[in-house]
Design a protein around this motif. Sequence first.
Motif, short mmCIF file in Angstrom:
data_model
loop_
_atom_site.label_atom_id
_atom_site.label_comp_id
_atom_site.label_asym_id
_atom_site.label_seq_id
_atom_site.Cartn_x
_atom_site.Cartn_y
_atom_site.Cartn_z
N LEU A 123 0.82 -1.22 0.00
CA LEU A 123 0.00 0.00 0.00
C LEU A 123 0.85 1.26 0.00
O LEU A 123 0.35 2.35 -0.32
CB LEU A 123 -0.94 0.01 1.21
CG LEU A 123 -2.14 -0.93 1.13
CD1 LEU A 123 -2.91 -0.94 2.45
CD2 LEU A 123 -3.07 -0.54 -0.01
N CYS A 124 2.10 1.13 0.34
CA CYS A 124 2.98 2.31 0.34
C CYS A 124 3.15 2.90 -1.06
O CYS A 124 3.37 4.10 -1.20
CB CYS A 124 4.36 1.94 0.91
SG CYS A 124 4.35 1.57 2.68
N SER A 125 3.05 2.06 -2.06
CA SER A 125 3.24 2.55 -3.43
C SER A 125 1.97 2.46 -4.29
O SER A 125 1.89 3.11 -5.33
CB SER A 125 4.36 1.77 -4.11
OG SER A 125 4.09 0.38 -4.09
N ALA A 126 0.99 1.68 -3.87
CA ALA A 126 -0.24 1.54 -4.66
C ALA A 126 -1.04 2.84 -4.63
O ALA A 126 -1.18 3.48 -3.59
CB ALA A 126 -1.08 0.39 -4.10
N LYS A 127 -1.60 3.21 -5.79
CA LYS A 127 -2.31 4.49 -5.88
C LYS A 127 -3.70 4.37 -6.51
O LYS A 127 -4.35 5.39 -6.76
CB LYS A 127 -1.48 5.48 -6.72
CG LYS A 127 -0.13 5.81 -6.10
CD LYS A 127 0.65 6.79 -6.96
CE LYS A 127 2.00 7.11 -6.35
NZ LYS A 127 2.77 8.08 -7.18
N ASP A 128 -4.18 3.16 -6.74
CA ASP A 128 -5.51 3.02 -7.33
C ASP A 128 -6.59 3.30 -6.29
O ASP A 128 -6.32 3.38 -5.08
CB ASP A 128 -5.68 1.62 -7.92
CG ASP A 128 -5.51 0.54 -6.86
OD1 ASP A 128 -6.52 0.09 -6.29
OD2 ASP A 128 -4.35 0.18 -6.58
N GLU A 129 -7.84 3.43 -6.73
CA GLU A 129 -8.93 3.81 -5.85
C GLU A 129 -9.14 2.80 -4.73
O GLU A 129 -9.39 3.17 -3.58
CB GLU A 129 -10.23 3.97 -6.66
CG GLU A 129 -11.39 4.50 -5.84
CD GLU A 129 -12.62 4.79 -6.69
OE1 GLU A 129 -13.73 4.80 -6.12
OE2 GLU A 129 -12.46 5.01 -7.91
N GLY A 130 -9.02 1.52 -5.05
CA GLY A 130 -9.18 0.48 -4.03
C GLY A 130 -8.11 0.57 -2.96
O GLY A 130 -8.39 0.41 -1.76
N ALA A 131 -6.89 0.85 -3.37
CA ALA A 131 -5.79 0.99 -2.41
C ALA A 131 -5.99 2.22 -1.54
O ALA A 131 -5.74 2.18 -0.33
CB ALA A 131 -4.46 1.09 -3.16
N ASN A 132 -6.47 3.31 -2.14
CA ASN A 132 -6.71 4.52 -1.37
C ASN A 132 -7.77 4.29 -0.29
O ASN A 132 -7.65 4.79 0.83
CB ASN A 132 -7.15 5.66 -2.30
CG ASN A 132 -6.02 6.15 -3.18
OD1 ASN A 132 -4.85 5.94 -2.87
ND2 ASN A 132 -6.36 6.80 -4.27
#
Length: 204
Positions: free
Chosen positions: A100-109
């Motif tokens: 999650l430190c690098s994920a930026k998609d809506e689900g990750a947010n």
Amino acid sequence: MDLEALQASLDEARSWRKLELSHARALAESRRGCGEEAYLCRAWTMMIYAHCDQALKLVAKAYMKFLMTNPRADYDYQTVWLAFFGKEAIRNVSHERFSLCSAKDEGANLKKLSGITGKEIFSSSSFSYSSLRFFCEWVIQCQLDHNKYSAFCTTLKDKRDAIAHGEVLFIKDVDDCIAWHEPAISLLDDLADFTLKTAIRHAA
């Protein structure tokens, strides 16, 4: 959480605190020149600190819950996640938290917001100018001018810490406390108002 619910939450976070601080002021003022004045002023100072501390955290948490159902295009989800969990994610074996430190998609947010608001992580910090700046710029990401509260936060924390640690401290009279009371009331209003303005601006 919709805008109406956010506004209700923000109003709740500040209204009774302002009322209680006003009662503390009135009680101390009613004992001017009496032996109880110094004690009441110390208690009043502690209340100012406690209410500013908790209001800041509650307002920030309410806004993050609002973001969970009202995504904001220019909100820096990655920075706020790293601020709370970056070091832990690097040291922890949890793959999901690290990813999650690098994920930026809506689900990750959404997972980031849920992970932050789902834990009592705000309780680890205490009220200070640096915490006010952090919550305004990194968590709420609003345009509140926190610089004008720098001296207020610093002197209030110094006095609160001295009282809490049982140090010999003389707050001479009511006038000493008014120097913190009035900025505290202003800060409670600014936190709620600027957070709501930010939500309205990005809700469309």
